[in-house]
Design an enzyme around this catalytic site. Sequence first.
Site, PDB file in Angstrom:
ATOM      1  N   ASP A  14       1.194  -5.435   0.666  1.00  0.00           N
ATOM      2  CA  ASP A  14       1.228  -4.199   1.461  1.00  0.00           C
ATOM      3  C   ASP A  14       2.360  -4.124   2.489  1.00  0.00           C
ATOM      4  O   ASP A  14       2.134  -3.747   3.651  1.00  0.00           O
ATOM      5  CB  ASP A  14      -0.115  -4.014   2.176  1.00  0.00           C
ATOM      6  CG  ASP A  14      -1.282  -3.865   1.224  1.00  0.00           C
ATOM      7  OD1 ASP A  14      -1.063  -3.870   0.001  1.00  0.00           O
ATOM      8  OD2 ASP A  14      -2.419  -3.753   1.706  1.00  0.00           O
ATOM      9  N   ASP A  57      -1.380  -0.524  -0.718  1.00  0.00           N
ATOM     10  CA  ASP A  57      -2.489   0.380  -0.479  1.00  0.00           C
ATOM     11  C   ASP A  57      -2.064   1.740  -1.025  1.00  0.00           C
ATOM     12  O   ASP A  57      -0.941   2.197  -0.760  1.00  0.00           O
ATOM     13  CB  ASP A  57      -2.761   0.488   1.029  1.00  0.00           C
ATOM     14  CG  ASP A  57      -3.972  -0.318   1.460  1.00  0.00           C
ATOM     15  OD1 ASP A  57      -4.508  -1.081   0.649  1.00  0.00           O
ATOM     16  OD2 ASP A  57      -4.365  -0.186   2.624  1.00  0.00           O
ATOM     17  N   HIS A  59      -4.017   5.073  -1.238  1.00  0.00           N
ATOM     18  CA  HIS A  59      -5.267   5.782  -0.988  1.00  0.00           C
ATOM     19  C   HIS A  59      -5.185   7.268  -1.298  1.00  0.00           C
ATOM     20  O   HIS A  59      -4.180   7.915  -0.984  1.00  0.00           O
ATOM     21  CB  HIS A  59      -5.658   5.631   0.481  1.00  0.00           C
ATOM     22  CG  HIS A  59      -5.947   4.233   0.915  1.00  0.00           C
ATOM     23  ND1 HIS A  59      -6.715   3.360   0.182  1.00  0.00           N
ATOM     24  CD2 HIS A  59      -5.575   3.544   2.036  1.00  0.00           C
ATOM     25  CE1 HIS A  59      -6.809   2.209   0.821  1.00  0.00           C
ATOM     26  NE2 HIS A  59      -6.122   2.297   1.944  1.00  0.00           N
ATOM     27  N   SER A  65     -12.110   4.808   4.065  1.00  0.00           N
ATOM     28  CA  SER A  65     -11.677   3.974   5.187  1.00  0.00           C
ATOM     29  C   SER A  65     -11.054   4.772   6.325  1.00  0.00           C
ATOM     30  O   SER A  65     -10.818   4.220   7.403  1.00  0.00           O
ATOM     31  CB  SER A  65     -10.666   2.925   4.714  1.00  0.00           C
ATOM     32  OG  SER A  65      -9.414   3.524   4.415  1.00  0.00           O
ATOM     33  N   HIS A 102      -3.728   6.329   6.415  1.00  0.00           N
ATOM     34  CA  HIS A 102      -2.569   5.492   6.124  1.00  0.00           C
ATOM     35  C   HIS A 102      -2.377   5.351   4.616  1.00  0.00           C
ATOM     36  O   HIS A 102      -3.324   5.422   3.841  1.00  0.00           O
ATOM     37  CB  HIS A 102      -2.716   4.096   6.755  1.00  0.00           C
ATOM     38  CG  HIS A 102      -3.868   3.311   6.186  1.00  0.00           C
ATOM     39  ND1 HIS A 102      -5.175   3.493   6.597  1.00  0.00           N
ATOM     40  CD2 HIS A 102      -3.911   2.345   5.223  1.00  0.00           C
ATOM     41  CE1 HIS A 102      -5.972   2.670   5.932  1.00  0.00           C
ATOM     42  NE2 HIS A 102      -5.230   1.967   5.082  1.00  0.00           N
ATOM     43  N   LYS A 127      -3.850  -0.577  -4.928  1.00  0.00           N
ATOM     44  CA  LYS A 127      -5.237  -0.879  -4.603  1.00  0.00           C
ATOM     45  C   LYS A 127      -5.786   0.165  -3.628  1.00  0.00           C
ATOM     46  O   LYS A 127      -5.022   0.898  -2.999  1.00  0.00           O
ATOM     47  CB  LYS A 127      -5.385  -2.286  -4.021  1.00  0.00           C
ATOM     48  CG  LYS A 127      -4.631  -2.547  -2.734  1.00  0.00           C
ATOM     49  CD  LYS A 127      -4.702  -4.023  -2.375  1.00  0.00           C
ATOM     50  CE  LYS A 127      -4.038  -4.327  -1.057  1.00  0.00           C
ATOM     51  NZ  LYS A 127      -4.708  -3.734   0.116  1.00  0.00           N
ATOM     52  N   GLU A 134     -13.683   0.712  -0.071  1.00  0.00           N
ATOM     53  CA  GLU A 134     -12.581   0.010   0.580  1.00  0.00           C
ATOM     54  C   GLU A 134     -12.182  -1.180  -0.282  1.00  0.00           C
ATOM     55  O   GLU A 134     -13.029  -1.790  -0.951  1.00  0.00           O
ATOM     56  CB  GLU A 134     -13.013  -0.460   1.973  1.00  0.00           C
ATOM     57  CG  GLU A 134     -11.973  -1.256   2.736  1.00  0.00           C
ATOM     58  CD  GLU A 134     -10.712  -0.462   3.036  1.00  0.00           C
ATOM     59  OE1 GLU A 134      -9.905  -0.269   2.090  1.00  0.00           O
ATOM     60  OE2 GLU A 134     -10.518  -0.060   4.197  1.00  0.00           O
ATOM     61  N   ALA A 171      -2.063  -7.058   6.165  1.00  0.00           N
ATOM     62  CA  ALA A 171      -2.090  -7.774   7.426  1.00  0.00           C
ATOM     63  C   ALA A 171      -2.830  -9.092   7.209  1.00  0.00           C
ATOM     64  O   ALA A 171      -3.737  -9.194   6.379  1.00  0.00           O
ATOM     65  CB  ALA A 171      -2.783  -6.959   8.510  1.00  0.00           C
ATOM     66  N   CYS A 175      -5.966  -7.742   4.498  1.00  0.00           N
ATOM     67  CA  CYS A 175      -5.633  -7.754   3.070  1.00  0.00           C
ATOM     68  C   CYS A 175      -5.060  -9.087   2.603  1.00  0.00           C
ATOM     69  O   CYS A 175      -5.336  -9.521   1.481  1.00  0.00           O
ATOM     70  CB  CYS A 175      -4.689  -6.596   2.748  1.00  0.00           C
ATOM     71  SG  CYS A 175      -5.478  -4.977   3.003  1.00  0.00           S
TER      72      CYS A 175
END
Length: 240
Positions: A14, A57, A59, A65, A102, A127, A134, A171, A175
């Site tokens: 990420d 990520d 989304h 989330s 995000h 992902k 989540e 982070a 993750c």
Amino acid sequence: MADPAFRPALVVVDMQEDFCPPNGSLAVAEGRSIAPLINTLLALPSTTLPLKVATKDWHPPDHISFASNHTSPPRRPFLDTATIINPSNPSESYTSRLWPVHCVQHTPGAAFIPELDTTHITHTIDKGTDPKVEMYSAFYPPLHNPRVADSGLADLLRANRTTHVYVVGLAGDYCVRSTAEDAVREGFVAYVVEEGTRSVDPGQWEACKSEMEGIGVKVVKWEGEEVRRLLKGTEKNGTT
């Protein structure tokens, strides 16, 4: 001759605009600063590091989330949580921290940061694509009965005869941690390179490390033997 007991893979987690200062909506302090170290690993030849996976990520706008998607009652990012229920089994659930919006699909915030040298990445995994679940780990969400998503990462690693997984990125306390822990659960040796990650809550990093190590993850230093094992072949050839 290559050591059949050591066939490493790199997972870069990420490294996206929304996770990096100065403009990321969920910026991790100093997140952008780790790119040069990650690029050093990415630049290793395929004979040394044959598999280099990057995750994103990715989304949908209505992802569970996002605190803004919880309005009754209103929820606050970072401070509030939500209960996430297995869509296929209402008896299975877990509690997850809520975040600012995000890494929404196809937005600038979901892009890799330009400092990351993506030319050496062999595979990219998206992902967190299911709005109802989540997914911190690059492998799958923490729902098991039944499993509601699987990125295919474990199968990819096994197809490449991977033995050791090196994890870096953002982070560290979310993750990166979840990815490394699931790598151990899938039977791989998992290393988190400490200088190659930053955390949402840096004050909790030492406790996070202890918890990871309790599961079997090895948190290692750049100058440690685990990373030196990766670099030694290229050093002999004068390429690092």
